[in-house]
Motif scaffolding. Sequence first.
Motif, PDB file in Angstrom:
ATOM      1  N   MET A   1     -36.135  35.055 -12.948  1.00 24.49           N
ATOM      2  CA  MET A   1     -36.205  35.684 -11.626  1.00 24.49           C
ATOM      3  C   MET A   1     -36.691  34.693 -10.568  1.00 24.49           C
ATOM      4  N   GLY A   2     -37.752  33.950 -10.886  1.00 25.28           N
ATOM      5  CA  GLY A   2     -38.307  32.995  -9.925  1.00 25.28           C
ATOM      6  C   GLY A   2     -37.326  31.894  -9.579  1.00 25.28           C
ATOM      7  N   ILE A   3     -36.613  31.387 -10.584  1.00 29.43           N
ATOM      8  CA  ILE A   3     -35.656  30.303 -10.329  1.00 29.43           C
ATOM      9  C   ILE A   3     -34.486  30.804  -9.489  1.00 29.43           C
ATOM     10  N   SER A   4     -34.016  32.030  -9.783  1.00 29.92           N
ATOM     11  CA  SER A   4     -32.899  32.570  -8.993  1.00 29.92           C
ATOM     12  C   SER A   4     -33.317  32.776  -7.536  1.00 29.92           C
ATOM     13  N   LEU A   5     -34.549  33.245  -7.309  1.00 34.32           N
ATOM     14  CA  LEU A   5     -35.011  33.424  -5.928  1.00 34.32           C
ATOM     15  C   LEU A   5     -35.211  32.080  -5.237  1.00 34.32           C
ATOM     16  N   ALA A   6     -35.656  31.077  -6.003  1.00 42.15           N
ATOM     17  CA  ALA A   6     -35.884  29.753  -5.395  1.00 42.15           C
ATOM     18  C   ALA A   6     -34.601  29.175  -4.821  1.00 42.15           C
ATOM     19  N   SER A   7     -33.470  29.452  -5.483  1.00 44.88           N
ATOM     20  CA  SER A   7     -32.192  28.930  -4.956  1.00 44.88           C
ATOM     21  C   SER A   7     -31.865  29.563  -3.605  1.00 44.88           C
ATOM     22  N   VAL A   8     -32.216  30.845  -3.432  1.00 46.36           N
ATOM     23  CA  VAL A   8     -31.972  31.499  -2.135  1.00 46.36           C
ATOM     24  C   VAL A   8     -32.913  30.941  -1.070  1.00 46.36           C
ATOM     25  N   PHE A   9     -34.159  30.671  -1.455  1.00 43.47           N
ATOM     26  CA  PHE A   9     -35.092  30.070  -0.484  1.00 43.47           C
ATOM     27  C   PHE A   9     -34.574  28.716  -0.014  1.00 43.47           C
ATOM     28  N   LEU A  10     -33.929  28.004  -0.925  1.00 44.36           N
ATOM     29  CA  LEU A  10     -33.379  26.692  -0.578  1.00 44.36           C
ATOM     30  C   LEU A  10     -32.221  26.828   0.407  1.00 44.36           C
ATOM     31  N   ILE A  11     -31.402  27.872   0.197  1.00 47.19           N
ATOM     32  CA  ILE A  11     -30.270  28.099   1.111  1.00 47.19           C
ATOM     33  C   ILE A  11     -30.774  28.532   2.483  1.00 47.19           C
TER      34      ILE A  11
ATOM     35  N   PHE B   1     -32.905  40.638 -26.722  1.00 46.43           N
ATOM     36  CA  PHE B   1     -33.500  40.635 -25.388  1.00 46.43           C
ATOM     37  C   PHE B   1     -34.043  39.245 -25.036  1.00 46.43           C
ATOM     38  N   MET B   2     -34.759  38.627 -25.983  1.00 46.26           N
ATOM     39  CA  MET B   2     -35.300  37.288 -25.747  1.00 46.26           C
ATOM     40  C   MET B   2     -34.187  36.250 -25.634  1.00 46.26           C
ATOM     41  N   LYS B   3     -33.147  36.427 -26.460  1.00 45.21           N
ATOM     42  CA  LYS B   3     -32.027  35.475 -26.414  1.00 45.21           C
ATOM     43  C   LYS B   3     -31.333  35.520 -25.046  1.00 45.21           C
ATOM     44  N   LEU B   4     -31.172  36.726 -24.506  1.00 47.77           N
ATOM     45  CA  LEU B   4     -30.547  36.865 -23.188  1.00 47.77           C
ATOM     46  C   LEU B   4     -31.372  36.146 -22.120  1.00 47.77           C
ATOM     47  N   GLY B   5     -32.697  36.301 -22.201  1.00 55.89           N
ATOM     48  CA  GLY B   5     -33.552  35.680 -21.194  1.00 55.89           C
ATOM     49  C   GLY B   5     -33.571  34.170 -21.276  1.00 55.89           C
ATOM     50  N   TRP B   6     -33.784  33.633 -22.493  1.00 59.08           N
ATOM     51  CA  TRP B   6     -33.976  32.188 -22.631  1.00 59.08           C
ATOM     52  C   TRP B   6     -32.685  31.404 -22.742  1.00 59.08           C
ATOM     53  N   LYS B   7     -31.618  32.002 -23.325  1.00 61.31           N
ATOM     54  CA  LYS B   7     -30.390  31.240 -23.562  1.00 61.31           C
ATOM     55  C   LYS B   7     -29.298  31.489 -22.531  1.00 61.31           C
ATOM     56  N   VAL B   8     -29.429  32.545 -21.725  1.00 61.59           N
ATOM     57  CA  VAL B   8     -28.385  32.826 -20.728  1.00 61.59           C
ATOM     58  C   VAL B   8     -28.963  32.779 -19.313  1.00 61.59           C
ATOM     59  N   LEU B   9     -29.956  33.636 -19.034  1.00 66.91           N
ATOM     60  CA  LEU B   9     -30.420  33.773 -17.652  1.00 66.91           C
ATOM     61  C   LEU B   9     -31.091  32.505 -17.127  1.00 66.91           C
ATOM     62  N   ILE B  10     -32.016  31.951 -17.906  1.00 64.05           N
ATOM     63  CA  ILE B  10     -32.735  30.762 -17.417  1.00 64.05           C
ATOM     64  C   ILE B  10     -31.802  29.554 -17.266  1.00 64.05           C
ATOM     65  N   PRO B  11     -30.932  29.235 -18.248  1.00 67.53           N
ATOM     66  CA  PRO B  11     -30.020  28.095 -18.038  1.00 67.53           C
ATOM     67  C   PRO B  11     -29.093  28.276 -16.839  1.00 67.53           C
ATOM     68  N   VAL B  12     -28.548  29.485 -16.662  1.00 67.33           N
ATOM     69  CA  VAL B  12     -27.646  29.713 -15.520  1.00 67.33           C
ATOM     70  C   VAL B  12     -28.421  29.588 -14.207  1.00 67.33           C
TER      71      VAL B  12
ATOM     72  N   LEU C   1     -29.646  26.463  -9.390  1.00 69.66           N
ATOM     73  CA  LEU C   1     -30.644  25.890  -8.482  1.00 69.66           C
ATOM     74  C   LEU C   1     -30.368  24.403  -8.240  1.00 69.66           C
ATOM     75  N   VAL C   2     -30.045  23.685  -9.309  1.00 69.83           N
ATOM     76  CA  VAL C   2     -29.747  22.249  -9.163  1.00 69.83           C
ATOM     77  C   VAL C   2     -28.496  22.056  -8.308  1.00 69.83           C
ATOM     78  N   ALA C   3     -27.467  22.898  -8.542  1.00 65.62           N
ATOM     79  CA  ALA C   3     -26.226  22.778  -7.769  1.00 65.62           C
ATOM     80  C   ALA C   3     -26.477  23.048  -6.283  1.00 65.62           C
ATOM     81  N   VAL C   4     -27.277  24.087  -6.006  1.00 63.37           N
ATOM     82  CA  VAL C   4     -27.591  24.403  -4.600  1.00 63.37           C
ATOM     83  C   VAL C   4     -28.369  23.256  -3.951  1.00 63.37           C
ATOM     84  N   ALA C   5     -29.306  22.682  -4.697  1.00 57.95           N
ATOM     85  CA  ALA C   5     -30.101  21.575  -4.144  1.00 57.95           C
ATOM     86  C   ALA C   5     -29.208  20.387  -3.806  1.00 57.95           C
ATOM     87  N   VAL C   6     -28.251  20.086  -4.690  1.00 60.10           N
ATOM     88  CA  VAL C   6     -27.347  18.950  -4.440  1.00 60.10           C
ATOM     89  C   VAL C   6     -26.485  19.218  -3.214  1.00 60.10           C
TER      90      VAL C   6
END
Length: 440
Positions: free
Chosen positions: A178-188, A328-339, A344-349
């Motif tokens: 959640m924090g990383i997804s919001l950080a990308s919007v703050f960057l935009i 539930f844990m697999k969805l959080g750590w292996k899908v949501l966080i990597p995406v 976030l990196v793409a938006v920063a670039v």
Amino acid sequence: MFTLPTEMAQPVADFSQDTWWIWLIKAVFIVLFLILSVILALWVERRGLGRMQTRLGPNVTGFMGFGQAFADAIKLMIKEDFWLKGADRVIYFLAPVIAATCAFSIFAVMPFGPQVSMFGIETPLQLTDSSVAMLYVLAIAALGVYGLVLGGWAANSTYPLLGSVRSAAQVISYELGMGISLASVFLIAGTMSTSSLVDSQTSLWHVFIALPAFITYFISMVGEVNRLPFDLPEAEGELVAGHTTEYSSMKFAWFYLSEYINMINVSAVATVVFLGGWRAPWPLSAINDGMFNEGWWPMLWFIAKVWFFMFLMVWIRGTLLRMRYDHFMKLGWKVLIPVALGWLVAVAVIQGIGSFTDIDTQTILVILAAIFLVIFAVLWFVDGKKGDDGSSAPEEQPEFDAFAGGFPVPPMPGQTLPPSPRAKRAPAYSSTAKEAGSDE
């Protein structure tokens, strides 16, 4: 020469004319709004789930059963308030207070509308704002989890403790995404102020240029408020009611109230960050030079958008089953966080390139959002298929002993429980019964 910003963008909301009684009116309005919204949410949820499950739902007390929510609230308040003998009495009492206080605090920075005239004073429809308002929201949301964790620990009981441990693991796992997804919007947007975030969506809402961040946030917010299919800390079939098992009367009511207020909180954050906040949806925003974005009208759009997300959560509860904990844990750590991290990196670039050149960053972000959606879908389905058909070679597992550590534990993925001793008794019983029948 390009220079990095040295300070955060300041809020666009002007509170310079606010007096103490204006603050008091706004604070009282927020508290009443949240309490009445919870009562309405209870009615909408029960009626909605009733329709989805082809039953009536509450329909006896009051108009269309609306009085049932008030009756339940009165019942909770006059119930016997018991105290556990082995509980830590101070923490046991403070835990629901912490949860409720944090839930009520988040709406202090939520903008209901633009500048209006209130008793002759020009003031924004917002209690307060700051250049780091969204950081305040994330901090208070994380602090509220202490109420659940401490409540489960202080009860000195097994089920509440297991529920609180699950809650802590769940928050750590999904707050990252959640924090990383919001950080990308703050960057935009270039700001963390809530009023400035709404202002930055005047021409285009962030949901269109940051769609991967919105999807990540939406899934994470359902997990944050412990709603189905992520209600693992309170799973009735496994933990009775998790951290609330040993609570009654008003102490339970504080937990219950905080859960529904948190639903409103995450819906309000989604509205402010992704859906333009109080701004009217197109084509209403284009009517008569934006008359629906002025005065008191915007409060209506804000509340309507918040309830859109509230209804989505009710709909999901009536549609999906509870997830298994490892899934539930697999969805959080292996899908949501990597995406979220990749986005976030793409938006920063792209934002960095846009700072040095004249390229249209919005168009690039929309194209990039479509590419990330494809990656999101591939990660989701490929990972699920691998788990279903067992394409990865299974390793040889030793025989599973559920009591190896001295207390029973469930099997991990790849492990199987040994056959139950009752399975041997069943055929013996059936053969004995057949022999007895033949003798007769």
